[in-house]
Design an enzyme around this catalytic site. Structure first.
Site, mmCIF file in Angstrom:
data_model
loop_
_atom_site.group_PDB
_atom_site.id
_atom_site.type_symbol
_atom_site.label_atom_id
_atom_site.label_comp_id
_atom_site.label_asym_id
_atom_site.label_seq_id
_atom_site.Cartn_x
_atom_site.Cartn_y
_atom_site.Cartn_z
ATOM 1 N N SER A 208 0.725 -1.085 -2.839
ATOM 2 C CA SER A 208 1.933 -1.254 -3.648
ATOM 3 C C SER A 208 2.496 -2.654 -3.421
ATOM 4 O O SER A 208 1.784 -3.542 -2.938
ATOM 5 C CB SER A 208 2.956 -0.176 -3.296
ATOM 6 O OG SER A 208 4.016 -0.192 -4.213
ATOM 7 N N ASN A 209 3.757 -2.863 -3.735
ATOM 8 C CA ASN A 209 4.383 -4.165 -3.500
ATOM 9 C C ASN A 209 5.838 -3.963 -3.088
ATOM 10 O O ASN A 209 6.321 -2.840 -3.011
ATOM 11 C CB ASN A 209 4.252 -5.059 -4.739
ATOM 12 C CG ASN A 209 4.862 -4.385 -5.953
ATOM 13 O OD1 ASN A 209 6.056 -4.123 -5.990
ATOM 14 N ND2 ASN A 209 4.028 -4.062 -6.937
ATOM 15 N N PHE A 210 6.544 -5.071 -2.857
ATOM 16 C CA PHE A 210 7.897 -4.987 -2.267
ATOM 17 C C PHE A 210 9.019 -4.780 -3.296
ATOM 18 O O PHE A 210 10.188 -4.876 -2.954
ATOM 19 C CB PHE A 210 8.194 -6.253 -1.465
ATOM 20 C CG PHE A 210 7.298 -6.421 -0.270
ATOM 21 C CD1 PHE A 210 7.327 -5.488 0.750
ATOM 22 C CD2 PHE A 210 6.446 -7.510 -0.163
ATOM 23 C CE1 PHE A 210 6.511 -5.639 1.872
ATOM 24 C CE2 PHE A 210 5.624 -7.662 0.946
ATOM 25 C CZ PHE A 210 5.658 -6.724 1.964
ATOM 26 N N SER A 211 8.670 -4.537 -4.545
ATOM 27 C CA SER A 211 9.728 -4.394 -5.556
ATOM 28 C C SER A 211 10.652 -3.219 -5.204
ATOM 29 O O SER A 211 10.191 -2.127 -4.893
ATOM 30 C CB SER A 211 9.103 -4.165 -6.928
ATOM 31 O OG SER A 211 10.104 -3.809 -7.848
ATOM 32 N N ALA A 276 7.193 -4.269 -11.369
ATOM 33 C CA ALA A 276 6.127 -5.031 -10.708
ATOM 34 C C ALA A 276 4.894 -4.118 -10.700
ATOM 35 O O ALA A 276 4.706 -3.332 -9.770
ATOM 36 C CB ALA A 276 6.553 -5.394 -9.300
#
Ligand code: C5P
Length: 402
Positions: A208-211, A276
């Site tokens: 995943s990502n930090f959004s 994101a």
């Protein structure tokens, strides 16, 4: 915008009550009619006479006026008001408002009011962060009340932290902004994607990502506050929506987000692609938890996810507006403008990870907007809600052209 507006100023028993003289004066100066309601404790902090003189109306505090026995109708007051401001709002009043404890004139009027309610908390930092206060404020938000966040600084206790009532000038500004925006998106349908997507590796792990989803949620609240019917397609985030005109669809992966967006696309006038989205997902998702192996590392095969913005750009009708986001770390302007063209967007909102207090997780953002007719609009670093306000102003211009 406050000219002729009927404002109830509810004052509760906190030291910041002294600032209400200025607040009353500023509201009257802006052309508002102000009716002050004080809780019994508030009168320990500021004289009703000061406020009745400044507002030009007798202050109300009790259910009955002592000398005449006249009943003060909380129902009539609630209907008279175009807005209610509770400032300072103590932990006690916030708790009473959250749970409907109508044991004074102010909370009773609050429960009867149909107008928007603005709450400006003020208390000591430990009270402010107590789970009960946090929870009660969340409840107030969920009822659609507007919380004017307290500022950080020195408190009456001489401790330093969050809990100072927002300055009267800023309270008036928040109210003015509320009335000036009006409902310019009334009748419009806006779909917004927000947050990250989560791509499974096995039953317990993911990419995943930090959004955080904060920017997309701020856009959803802004559009709904301006009268739009909002569909918010959200990846896994820990945020809540406040406005009841936001219809939320929770998704996990990019493919789920794509499906949800494509299904709702025909019904929407504007699509804001703020999520994101992971560019790749795992092709060989393991059915069971991948075990550590002594000498070999597992190989994850990646396969591209659908580009939702691009698909929207290809499928959208001439009367539909699409807005993209570009979070860049380098070569910002060129990259953002490339995406504007490739994804057939009407405009793109670029923010750079090189800017302090912009991008993932934080509550502020600094953006530059590039439009398809060659305009570049550079913004200051502001709260994400204020940035959302600016973005929706541009969106409104596009929607009025269609
Ligand atoms: O990831 P990228 O920088 O290309 O994202 C630019 C824009 O495209 C953003 O508005 C993002 O929400 C959107 N996007 C999308 N689907 C993807 C990748 C990006 O909608 N798979």
């Amino acid at each position: 915008m406050l000219k002729g507006k009927h404002i109830i100023l509810g004052i509760t028993g906190g030291i910041a009550a002294y600032k209400c003289a200025t607040l009353t004066r500023l509201l009257v100066k802006a052309g508002a009619e102000v009716q002050v309601i004080m809780t019994p404790n508030a009168k320990q902090f500021i004289q009703p006479l000061t406020l009745s003189t400044l507002s030009g109306k007798p202050v109300i505090s009790e259910f009955f006026t002592a000398n005449t026995g006249q009943w003060n109708s909380h129902v009539d007051l609630g209907l008279w008001a175009d807005a209610l401001i509770i400032a300072p709002a103590t932990a006690s009043t916030i708790g009473k408002m959250a749970h409907g404890v109508a044991d004074n004139m102010l909370v009773t009027t609050y429960l009867s009011a149909k107008a928007p309610v603005f709450v400006a908390p003020a208390m000591d930092l430990d009270m402010m962060r107590h789970p009960s206060t946090v929870r009660n404020l969340e409840l107030l938000r969920s009822y659609g009340n507007h919380i004017i966040e307290p500022a950080e600084g020195e408190l009456a206790s001489h401790l330093i932290g969050k809990g100072r009532m927002e300055e009267p000038e800023n309270i008036v500004k928040a109210l003015d902004e509320y009335f000036s925006t009006g409902e310019d998106l009334q009748g419009k349908r806006v779909m917004i994607t927000a947050g990250p997507t989560v791509e499974k590796i096995d039953p317990v792990r993911y990419i995943s990502n930090f959004s955080s989803g904060k920017m997309g949620f701020a856009l959803a609240e802004e559009c709904a506050a301006r009268g739009a019917e909002v569909t918010l397609v959200a990846g896994p985030v820990s945020l809540k929506t406040e406005n009841s005109n936001i219809h939320r669809i929770d998704v996990v992966s990019a493919v789920e987000m794509y499906d949800a967006v494509m299904q709702a696309l025909p019904q929407n006038d504007a699509i804001i692609l703020c999520a994101a989205v992971a560019d790749y997902r795992i092709e060989n998702v393991a059915e069971k938890k991948i075990k550590r192996e002594k000498d070999a590392a597992p190989v994850l095969h990646l396969t591209p996810n659908p580009d939702i913005a691009r698909a929207v750009g290809e499928k959208k009708r001439k009367d539909q507006v699409s807005v993209g986001f570009a979070l860049e770390t380098d070569n910002e302007n060129v990259n953002a403008q490339g995406k504007l063209d490739r994804k057939n967007l009407n405009f793109i909102v670029m923010n750079s990870l090189r800017d302090k207090n912009a991008g993932f997780q934080v509550d502020t953002n600094k953006v530059t907007i590039f439009t398809d007719d060659g305009q570049t609009i550079e913004g200051e670093c502001k709260s994400k809600r204020a940035v959302a306000h600016d973005i929706v102003d541009v969106l409104h211009k596009y929607l009025s052209k269609q």
